[in-house]
Design a protein around this motif. Structure first.
Motif, PDB file in Angstrom:
ATOM      1  N   HIS A 293      10.367  -4.544   1.254  1.00 16.97           N
ATOM      2  CA  HIS A 293      11.426  -5.278   1.956  1.00 16.97           C
ATOM      3  C   HIS A 293      12.781  -4.593   1.873  1.00 16.97           C
ATOM      4  N   ALA A 294      12.947  -3.638   0.949  1.00 15.94           N
ATOM      5  CA  ALA A 294      14.248  -2.995   0.754  1.00 15.94           C
ATOM      6  C   ALA A 294      14.331  -1.598   1.356  1.00 15.94           C
ATOM      7  N   ARG A 295      13.264  -1.112   1.943  1.00 17.28           N
ATOM      8  CA  ARG A 295      13.262   0.262   2.463  1.00 17.28           C
ATOM      9  C   ARG A 295      14.054   0.382   3.761  1.00 17.28           C
ATOM     10  N   GLY A 296      14.607   1.581   3.939  1.00 17.13           N
ATOM     11  CA  GLY A 296      15.280   1.904   5.196  1.00 17.13           C
ATOM     12  C   GLY A 296      16.707   1.391   5.304  1.00 17.13           C
TER      13      GLY A 296
ATOM     14  N   GLY B  19      13.458  -2.666  -6.433  1.00 17.46           N
ATOM     15  CA  GLY B  19      12.892  -1.402  -6.873  1.00 17.46           C
ATOM     16  C   GLY B  19      13.229  -1.095  -8.314  1.00 17.46           C
ATOM     17  N   GLU B  20      13.099   0.186  -8.639  1.00 18.09           N
ATOM     18  CA  GLU B  20      13.351   0.677  -9.992  1.00 18.09           C
ATOM     19  C   GLU B  20      13.944   2.072  -9.900  1.00 18.09           C
ATOM     20  N   VAL B  21      14.853   2.381 -10.811  1.00 20.76           N
ATOM     21  CA  VAL B  21      15.297   3.754 -11.050  1.00 20.76           C
ATOM     22  C   VAL B  21      15.121   4.022 -12.534  1.00 20.76           C
ATOM     23  N   VAL B  22      14.775   5.259 -12.862  1.00 23.82           N
ATOM     24  CA  VAL B  22      14.421   5.582 -14.240  1.00 23.82           C
ATOM     25  C   VAL B  22      14.822   7.017 -14.563  1.00 23.82           C
ATOM     26  N   MET B  23      15.201   7.220 -15.807  1.00 26.98           N
ATOM     27  CA  MET B  23      15.471   8.561 -16.311  1.00 26.98           C
ATOM     28  C   MET B  23      14.552   8.796 -17.503  1.00 26.98           C
ATOM     29  N   LYS B  24      13.832   9.926 -17.465  1.00 25.48           N
ATOM     30  CA  LYS B  24      12.894  10.285 -18.537  1.00 25.48           C
ATOM     31  C   LYS B  24      13.488  11.441 -19.325  1.00 25.48           C
ATOM     32  N   ARG B  25      13.552  11.269 -20.643  1.00 26.80           N
ATOM     33  CA  ARG B  25      14.099  12.298 -21.531  1.00 26.80           C
ATOM     34  C   ARG B  25      13.055  12.616 -22.588  1.00 26.80           C
ATOM     35  N   THR B  26      12.017  13.329 -22.221  1.00 30.54           N
ATOM     36  CA  THR B  26      10.913  13.545 -23.147  1.00 30.54           C
ATOM     37  C   THR B  26      10.844  14.948 -23.731  1.00 30.54           C
TER      38      THR B  26
ATOM     39  N   GLY C  28      19.111   2.138   2.672  1.00 31.79           N
ATOM     40  CA  GLY C  28      19.957   2.879   1.745  1.00 31.79           C
ATOM     41  C   GLY C  28      19.937   2.380   0.311  1.00 31.79           C
ATOM     42  N   VAL C  29      19.030   1.465  -0.007  1.00 33.34           N
ATOM     43  CA  VAL C  29      18.949   0.935  -1.371  1.00 33.34           C
ATOM     44  C   VAL C  29      18.599   2.052  -2.359  1.00 33.34           C
ATOM     45  N   ALA C  30      17.586   2.831  -2.061  1.00 32.06           N
ATOM     46  CA  ALA C  30      17.128   3.873  -2.995  1.00 32.06           C
ATOM     47  C   ALA C  30      18.183   4.946  -3.237  1.00 32.06           C
ATOM     48  N   PRO C  31      18.811   5.515  -2.194  1.00 34.97           N
ATOM     49  CA  PRO C  31      19.827   6.534  -2.486  1.00 34.97           C
ATOM     50  C   PRO C  31      21.019   5.985  -3.275  1.00 34.97           C
ATOM     51  N   ARG C  32      21.430   4.758  -2.979  1.00 34.62           N
ATOM     52  CA  ARG C  32      22.553   4.171  -3.728  1.00 34.62           C
ATOM     53  C   ARG C  32      22.180   3.948  -5.188  1.00 34.62           C
ATOM     54  N   ALA C  33      20.978   3.429  -5.424  1.00 35.50           N
ATOM     55  CA  ALA C  33      20.539   3.190  -6.802  1.00 35.50           C
ATOM     56  C   ALA C  33      20.379   4.505  -7.555  1.00 35.50           C
ATOM     57  N   LEU C  34      19.807   5.513  -6.902  1.00 34.43           N
ATOM     58  CA  LEU C  34      19.630   6.817  -7.544  1.00 34.43           C
ATOM     59  C   LEU C  34      20.977   7.454  -7.846  1.00 34.43           C
ATOM     60  N   ASP C  35      21.924   7.334  -6.939  1.00 35.19           N
ATOM     61  CA  ASP C  35      23.263   7.874  -7.172  1.00 35.19           C
ATOM     62  C   ASP C  35      23.938   7.150  -8.337  1.00 35.19           C
ATOM     63  N   ALA C  36      23.776   5.830  -8.409  1.00 36.98           N
ATOM     64  CA  ALA C  36      24.361   5.060  -9.516  1.00 36.98           C
ATOM     65  C   ALA C  36      23.741   5.472 -10.852  1.00 36.98           C
ATOM     66  N   LEU C  37      22.419   5.630 -10.883  1.00 33.70           N
ATOM     67  CA  LEU C  37      21.741   6.081 -12.105  1.00 33.70           C
ATOM     68  C   LEU C  37      22.243   7.467 -12.504  1.00 33.70           C
ATOM     69  N   THR C  38      22.376   8.342 -11.530  1.00 32.27           N
ATOM     70  CA  THR C  38      22.818   9.709 -11.789  1.00 32.27           C
ATOM     71  C   THR C  38      24.213   9.730 -12.397  1.00 32.27           C
ATOM     72  N   SER C  39      25.134   9.002 -11.800  1.00 28.04           N
ATOM     73  CA  SER C  39      26.509   8.946 -12.331  1.00 28.04           C
ATOM     74  C   SER C  39      26.513   8.385 -13.743  1.00 28.04           C
ATOM     75  N   TRP C  40      25.765   7.307 -13.949  1.00 27.10           N
ATOM     76  CA  TRP C  40      25.679   6.704 -15.277  1.00 27.10           C
ATOM     77  C   TRP C  40      25.129   7.706 -16.284  1.00 27.10           C
ATOM     78  N   ALA C  41      24.051   8.392 -15.927  1.00 32.59           N
ATOM     79  CA  ALA C  41      23.401   9.328 -16.850  1.00 32.59           C
ATOM     80  C   ALA C  41      24.338  10.464 -17.242  1.00 32.59           C
TER      81      ALA C  41
ATOM     82  N   PRO D 232       0.808  -1.233   0.000  1.00 30.06           N
ATOM     83  CA  PRO D 232       0.000   0.000   0.000  1.00 30.06           C
ATOM     84  C   PRO D 232       0.835   1.274   0.000  1.00 30.06           C
ATOM     85  N   THR D 233       2.015   1.249   0.600  1.00 26.65           N
ATOM     86  CA  THR D 233       2.854   2.452   0.603  1.00 26.65           C
ATOM     87  C   THR D 233       3.332   2.771  -0.806  1.00 26.65           C
ATOM     88  N   LEU D 234       3.779   1.763  -1.531  1.00 23.11           N
ATOM     89  CA  LEU D 234       4.202   1.981  -2.913  1.00 23.11           C
ATOM     90  C   LEU D 234       3.036   2.497  -3.744  1.00 23.11           C
TER      91      LEU D 234
END
Length: 170
Positions: free
Chosen positions: A93-96, A70-77, A98-111, A19-21
């Motif tokens: 199960h993955a919250r709390g 989870g998922e990380v995504v970049m939109k270029r529209t 540091g999964v999200a900040p690490r994934a977002l940082d990895a996506l950011t560096s890649w982008a 429900p949170t998602l």
């Protein structure tokens, strides 16, 4: 982070039972058919270059196996290649941890690396003002608060806009 695959159909349905998602996302996955459609949209997004999405896999220690976290995504529209929007979600199960900040940082560096030659200089992240967890994720991943955006359909509440520039440290 890894490409989405056909094996992600059932884990995607399970993740969206949370429900949170569901509270913080607009497009829900209710069934196997919905999940298959979502994955097809992800494949087409890579083909057009407009929606570049990765599954976030959490490794289970000592097994060599992992599960969808989870998922990380970049939109270029937009017409400009200077900026793009990023987003993410995290399975319950993955919250709390540091999964999200690490994934977002990895996506950011890649982008920034992958699209520097095309002029990508800024990434933006939006979330509703009452989503304090997303605000913390943005800050941990080096996205600075920029402004409050007024609510407008389909978003029911005001939002926060966070930005990270290619030339700014995380």
């Amino acid at each position: 982070m890894r490409p989405w695959g056909d094996d992600d159909v059932e884990p995607l349905v399970r993740a969206y039972r949370d429900p949170t998602l569901r509270r913080w996302t607009r497009h829900h996955v209710e069934s196997i058919e919905d999940a298959m459609e979502r994955l097809e949209l992800r494949r087409r997004g890579w083909e057009t270059g407009e929606l570049l999405s990765f599954a976030v896999q959490e490794e289970q220690s000592g097994t060599g196996e992992g599960r969808l976290a989870g998922e990380v995504v970049m939109k270029r529209t937009g017409p400009s290649q200077e900026s793009a929007e990023v987003g993410y979600w995290t399975a319950a199960h993955a919250r709390g941890r540091g999964v999200a900040p690490r994934a977002l940082d990895a996506l950011t560096s890649w982008a920034f690396d992958a699209f520097a030659a095309e002029g990508l200089r800024r990434l933006e992240l939006l979330h509703q003002v009452d989503n304090s967890a997303s605000c913390r994720v943005a800050q941990k991943a080096g996205y600075r608060f920029h402004e409050v955006l007024p609510a407008r359909p389909p978003f029911p509440r005001d939002g926060h806009l966070h930005r990270r520039r290619a030339d700014a440290p995380a």
